[in-house]
Design an enzyme around this catalytic site. Structure first.
Site, PDB file in Angstrom:
ATOM      1  CG  ASP A 102     -10.652 -25.306  33.839  1.00  0.00           C
ATOM      2  OD1 ASP A 102     -10.418 -24.149  34.262  1.00  0.00           O
ATOM      3  OD2 ASP A 102     -10.853 -26.267  34.602  1.00  0.00           O
ATOM      4  CD  GLU A 168     -10.911 -23.320  39.833  1.00  0.00           C
ATOM      5  OE1 GLU A 168     -10.914 -23.469  41.061  1.00  0.00           O
ATOM      6  OE2 GLU A 168     -11.935 -23.433  39.134  1.00  0.00           O
ATOM      7  CD  GLU A 169     -14.706 -24.948  37.173  1.00  0.00           C
ATOM      8  OE1 GLU A 169     -15.006 -25.519  38.235  1.00  0.00           O
ATOM      9  OE2 GLU A 169     -15.116 -23.819  36.864  1.00  0.00           O
ATOM     10  CG  HIS A 404     -20.050 -24.621  37.919  1.00  0.00           C
ATOM     11  ND1 HIS A 404     -19.344 -25.646  38.523  1.00  0.00           N
ATOM     12  CD2 HIS A 404     -19.151 -23.628  37.754  1.00  0.00           C
ATOM     13  CE1 HIS A 404     -18.092 -25.277  38.737  1.00  0.00           C
ATOM     14  NE2 HIS A 404     -17.950 -24.038  38.281  1.00  0.00           N
TER      15      HIS A 404
HETATM   16 ZN   LIG Z   1     -16.221 -22.999  38.536  1.00  0.00          ZN
HETATM   17 ZN   LIG Z   2     -14.358 -20.573  38.320  1.00  0.00          ZN
END
Ligand SMILES: [Zn+2]
Ligand SMILES: [Zn+2]
Length: 433
Positions: A102, A168-169, A404
Site C-alpha cells: 500500500d 500494512e499502513e 511518510h
Molecule cells: Zn509506513
Molecule cells: Zn512501511
C-alpha cells in the site's frame, strides 16, 4: 539462460572442483541480469500507488506476473492480497517471503519522471496518493526474488510462498486489513509455512547496508481509553463536584511512573503516551466526565504483561482516591504484537546477511518503538524482519527525507541487495533445514 549456467559453472571449474560437484548458483549475477526489470516494476508501482485495502490494480499486476512465472497464484486474500506458491516438487521446508503493497495519502513533491499524480478516497475525502514508505520497492524486490527462485526451481527443496500483503499502513476507518486478516484467512496454512522473511527499505540507511536486530525489533502497540466519571458542579463551588479534570491530571502523572519506576528499563525501552484529553466546555463548569486516549509501546512480553497489570491498578487507585469512577478499555480497538525476530533464526541467518551485504555492511541496530504488522506472522511462526538501505551514499543521514513525507526518496540501486537477500535467505534456510 545459457549465460546464467556459464556463470554457475565457471567458478567451480576455476577452483579445479569436479564438474559433478554442485556449483553454487551465482545469485549476484542473476540479480544483475534482472535489475533493470526490478527498477521498471518499481517505477510502475511508484507512478500508480494505491491506498490500503484499495490495491486493486497493483494486485492485478503482481498476479499477472506470478502467473507468467508458472506459480500457483491465489488472489483476493484479505481483500487485495496475492500469494504465489513455487513448488520444487521435492520434500523440504515451506519458506514465506512477504512484501507489503500500500501507498499513503501524501502529495509527492519531487521531479522524478515516475512521480505519482494519483488520487484516492480516504475516509470519505479525495486525497493524493504516494508510495511514501517504499512499499513499491518491496513488491519489486519480491518479484525479482520470485523470478530468480523460479529459475532455480531444480535446486530447491520444499516450497516458497510469495506473500503480497495489503494495508500494512492500516485499513481505512471501519475496515480491517493487513497481515492480521491474511493470517486469519489462512495464509500461513496449506501448505503450512515454517519460516517467514520480510524486509523494509530504509530512506536513512546507506544503499548496500543491512540493519537487523535479534528479539524485540519493533514495538507492540496497545491503544487504550480511560473514561473518568465524576460529578458535575459550578466551577465556583468545586467542593460540590467530584472533579474528573483533576483526577485525569493525577492519573496521567501516575501512569508515567509505570515506565519510569516499575519497568526494568535496562532490558528494553517502553512507552505509555496519552495522545488525547477531552472533557468540559466552559471555564466555569467542572464537567461530569473526562476521556483520555493513549498508546502503549513495548519490546518484550514481560513489559507488556506488566503494563497490562499496572495500568488498571493506577487507574482504579487514582479514581478511588478521588471518589471518581473510571473505566479502562485496553486494548481499545486493535493491537499489534511485538515484531520479534526469533533469536535462533536471526543467529542462523546472520552469515547469510554478512555474505550478501559484506560483514562491514551488516549492522546490528537498536530496536524502534514504531510498529509493523509483519508481527502478526511472527506471532504464529519464527520470522526475521530486517532493514535494507535505500539512501544514496552522497546524502547525509540528517538530509535524507523521512518515511511518510512528500520528499521521501529511496534510490533504485538499493533494491538489488534486497533481491539477493530474499533469495539467499530462502536458499540457505532450505539447505539447512
Ligand atoms: Zn509506513
Ligand atoms: Zn512501511
Amino acid at each position: 539462460m545459457l549465460t546464467k549456467f556459464t556463470r554457475f559453472l565457471l567458478p567451480a571449474a576455476l577452483c579445479g572442483m569436479s564438474f559433478l560437484s554442485v556449483a553454487a548458483p551465482d545469485i549476484d549475477a542473476m540479480a544483475d541480469e534482472i535489475e533493470s526489470d526490478v527498477i521498471a516494476w518499481r517505477h510502475h508501482f511508484h507512478e500508480f500507488p494505491e491506498l490500503s485495502n484499495r490495491e486493486v490494480n497493483t494486485a492485478h499486476y503482481i498476479a499477472q506476473y506470478l502467473n507468467s512465472l508458472g506459480l500457483e497464484v491465489t488472489t483476493g486474500i484479505a481483500r487485495t492480497g496475492v500469494v504465489g506458491i513455487l513448488d520444487s516438487g521435492k520434500p523440504g521446508p515451506v519458506v514465506a517471503l512477504r512484501a507489503d503493497m500500500d501507498g499513503l495519502p501524501v502529495l509527492e513533491q519531487n521531479d522524478l519522471p515516475y512521480r505519482s499524480t494519483q488520487t484516492g478516497e480516504y475516509n470519505g475525502q479525495t486525497v493524493p496518493v504516494m508510495h511514501a514508505c517504499g512499499h513499491d520497492t518491496h513488491m519489486a524486490m519480491l518479484m525479482g526474488a520470485a523470478k530468480i527462485l523460479t529459475e532455480l526451481k531444480g535446486e530447491l527443496r520444499g516450497k516458497v510462498k510469495f506473500i503480497f500483503q495489503p494495508a500494512e499502513e492500516g485499513a481505512p476507518a471501519g475496515e480491517t486489513g493487513g497481515a492480521e486478516i491474511m493470517v486469519k484467512e489462512g495464509v500461513l496454512k496449506n501448505p503450512d509455512v515454517d519460516v517467514i522473511f520480510g524486509l523494509h527499505i530504509s530512506a536513512n540507511t546507506d544503499v548496500g547496508t543491512i540493519r537487523y536486530n535479534s528479539g524485540g525489533t519493533m514495538a507492540a502497540v496497545d491503544p487504550f481509553k480511560i473514561v473518568i466519571k465524576g460529578k458535575q458542579a459550578h466551577g465556583a463551588y468545586p467542593w460540590k463536584s467530584v472533579d474528573p479534570v483533576v483526577t485525569a491530571a493525577q492519573m496521567i502523572m501516575s501512569i508515567q511512573t509505570i515506565v519510569s519506576r516499575e519497568l526494568r528499563l535496562i532490558d528494553d525501552a517502553a512507552v505509555v503516551s496519552i495522545g488525547s484529553i477531552h472533557g468540559g466546555n466552559r471555564s466555569n463548569i467542572i464537567p461530569n466526565e473526562v476521556e483520555l486516549v493513549g498508546t502503549i509501546r513495548t519490546l518484550n512480553s514481560d513489559a507488556r504483561d506488566h503494563i497490562y497489570e499496572a495500568l488498571p491498578r493506577k487507574v482504579q487507585g487514582i479514581a478511588d482516591s478521588m471518589g471518581a469512577q473510571a473505566e479502562l478499555t485496553l486494548p481499545l480497538d486493535y493491537y499489534y504484537p511485538i515484531t520479534y525476530n526469533d533469536p535462533a533464526l536471526t543467529e542462523a541467518m546472520l552469515p547469510t546477511m554478512q555474505r550478501t551485504a559484506g560483514v562491514e555492511n551488516t549492522r546490528l541496530s537498536k530496536p524502534v518503538t514504531g510498529a509493523e504488522d509483519f508481527s502478526f506472522f511472527q506471532e504464529q511462526i519464527p520470522g526475521l524482519y530486517v532493514w535494507v538501505g535505500g539512501k544514496p551514499l552522497d546524502v547525509s543521514e540528517e538530509d535524507s527525507p523521512a518515511h511518510h513525507t512528500p520528499e521521501f526518496f529511496v534510490d533504485d540501486s538499493g533494491m538489488k541487495l534486497g533481491v539477493r537477500l530474499l533469495t539467499n535467505f530462502t536458499l540457505d534456510y532450505m539447505a539447512a533445514n
